[in-house]
Design a protein around this motif. Structure first.
Motif, short mmCIF file in Angstrom:
data_model
loop_
_atom_site.label_atom_id
_atom_site.label_comp_id
_atom_site.label_asym_id
_atom_site.label_seq_id
_atom_site.Cartn_x
_atom_site.Cartn_y
_atom_site.Cartn_z
N LYS A 146 -23.76 40.43 13.53
CA LYS A 146 -25.23 40.46 12.68
C LYS A 146 -25.81 41.81 12.95
O LYS A 146 -26.30 42.58 11.77
CB LYS A 146 -26.16 39.42 12.92
N PHE A 147 -25.66 42.35 14.02
CA PHE A 147 -26.37 43.83 14.16
C PHE A 147 -25.49 44.75 13.55
O PHE A 147 -26.01 45.75 12.92
CB PHE A 147 -26.41 44.02 15.54
N LYS A 148 -24.15 44.75 13.63
CA LYS A 148 -23.09 45.89 12.82
C LYS A 148 -23.61 45.60 11.37
O LYS A 148 -23.49 46.76 10.75
CB LYS A 148 -21.82 45.21 13.32
N ASN A 149 -23.60 44.28 10.96
CA ASN A 149 -23.90 44.55 9.51
C ASN A 149 -25.27 45.03 9.33
O ASN A 149 -25.61 45.72 7.89
CB ASN A 149 -23.89 42.86 8.99
N LYS A 150 -26.33 44.67 10.02
CA LYS A 150 -27.75 45.39 9.70
C LYS A 150 -27.70 46.88 9.87
O LYS A 150 -28.31 47.83 8.87
CB LYS A 150 -28.52 45.22 10.96
N ILE A 151 -26.81 47.49 10.43
CA ILE A 151 -26.56 48.91 10.67
C ILE A 151 -25.27 49.37 9.94
O ILE A 151 -25.12 50.70 9.79
CB ILE A 151 -26.61 49.57 12.07
N GLY A 152 -24.83 48.78 8.88
CA GLY A 152 -23.26 49.13 8.21
C GLY A 152 -22.16 49.60 9.31
O GLY A 152 -21.32 50.06 8.68
N ASN A 153 -22.28 49.06 10.30
CA ASN A 153 -21.47 49.56 11.33
C ASN A 153 -21.11 51.10 11.14
O ASN A 153 -19.86 51.47 11.53
CB ASN A 153 -20.14 48.78 11.26
N SER A 154 -22.23 51.95 11.10
CA SER A 154 -21.89 53.32 10.95
C SER A 154 -21.73 54.04 12.33
O SER A 154 -22.45 53.71 13.44
CB SER A 154 -23.26 53.79 10.29
N GLU A 155 -20.82 54.71 12.31
CA GLU A 155 -20.69 55.88 13.63
C GLU A 155 -21.90 56.56 14.01
O GLU A 155 -22.15 56.51 15.06
CB GLU A 155 -19.38 56.65 13.21
N GLU A 156 -22.56 56.87 12.83
CA GLU A 156 -23.66 57.72 13.12
C GLU A 156 -24.85 57.05 13.94
O GLU A 156 -25.59 57.45 14.71
CB GLU A 156 -24.34 58.47 11.96
N LYS A 157 -25.00 55.81 13.38
CA LYS A 157 -25.96 54.97 13.91
C LYS A 157 -25.78 54.28 15.47
O LYS A 157 -26.56 54.07 16.06
CB LYS A 157 -26.44 53.73 13.11
N TRP A 158 -24.25 53.93 15.55
CA TRP A 158 -23.93 54.01 16.98
C TRP A 158 -24.31 55.08 17.90
O TRP A 158 -24.68 54.83 18.99
CB TRP A 158 -22.33 53.44 17.00
#
Length: 283
Positions: A146-158
């Motif tokens: 659910k968290f990954k979906n929220k941030i679009g599993n974006s490398e920048e956001k990780w």
């Protein structure tokens, strides 16, 4: 634990660039072969062959140099990373094997170029045994997707997750408290640095009267810490947050005293638990 995160991320990006360069060069090689096929018996044949040889040589030399630098850096990081000698040794062996499967000693191509995802490898590190909030950890495993979906599993956001964690860790906050902060950030802005929504803006959705001078990550984190430690309710945020021990309590405390809003608490805590699980698995 001492990890040069900025350099790790730069090298990760470099791996993607290398893979792209590899594809471009191989496409050029294929084009030269096409030229050979269409010019059999012509004076252009010899030059086309020379072009192929030059490209292969450049490919092998550059790739070998980049991978040697990467291997040296990873070895340095592994020496300072909290893993067993066996895990570190296995990780390096996997890297060496991967390189050997791509290029031989003289730079010759042994196999078809790997995809960017194939160039990554997993340390296989087990979770930190020092888990203060077992419920938060277990719930976090369930809500990670659910968290990954929220941030679009974006490398920048990780990367924002990583940088934020290390920033607040240096300030003396616990993993549970940091997860609570990032959980709130996630619900507020989905970890978009700017995220303008009417009169609110930034990772924490500051109102007009509270906005930082700029919206780069470091400025926002410094601004947030200034408010946590001093400005917001005369330092009450830090006092209240420091009293918490569980992820859920830290999430609620930060939402109440920093954000000034406790709506969507189930989502805030779900994201925070997911971050806590990720922290214990990876940071």
């Amino acid at each position: 634990m001492k990890i040069d995160l900025t350099e790790v991320m730069r090298l990760k990006g470099r791996l993607v660039d290398i893979n792209s360069e590899l594809d471009n060069i191989l496409n050029g090689i294929r084009s030269d072969f096409d030229s050979i096929a269409s010019n059999i018996g012509s004076t252009e044949l010899h030059q086309a062959i020379l072009n192929i040889q030059d490209k292969i040589k450049t490919l092998g030399t550059n790739f070998s140099s980049d991978m040697t630098s990467l291997e040296s850096f990873l070895e340095e990081q592994l020496h300072s990373y909290t893993v067993t000698n066996e895990e570190a040794s296995n990780a390096l062996k996997n890297l060496v094997t991967m390189l050997q499967n791509v290029f031989g000693e003289n730079g010759e191509i042994l196999v078809k170029t790997a995809s960017a995802s194939a160039l990554s490898f997993n340390m296989g590190r087990k979770a930190d045994k020092n888990i203060g909030d077992q419920d938060g950890y277990e719930n976090g495993e369930k809500s990670l997707e659910k968290f990954k979906n929220k941030i679009g599993n974006s490398e920048e956001k990780w990367e924002i997750v990583h940088e934020t964690y290390y920033f607040f860790k240096e300030k003396g906050l616990s993993d549970e408290q940091i997860a609570g902060i990032i959980g709130n950030m996630t619900q507020e802005s989905a970890l978009d640095l700017r995220c303008p929504t009417g009169q609110f803006e930034g990772l924490f959705q500051w109102s007009n009267s509270r906005k930082p001078e700029s919206f780069d990550l470091q400025t926002q984190l410094e601004h947030a810490w200034q408010e946590i430690e001093y400005d917001r309710y005369s330092g009450k945020v830090l006092s209240k947050l420091s009293e918490t021990q569980s992820v859920n309590d830290a999430t609620y405390s930060f939402a109440k005293w920093f954000e000034g809003y406790t709506g969507e608490m189930d989502l805030r805590q779900s994201f925070a638990n997911a971050v806590y699980y990720y922290i214990k698995q990876n940071l």
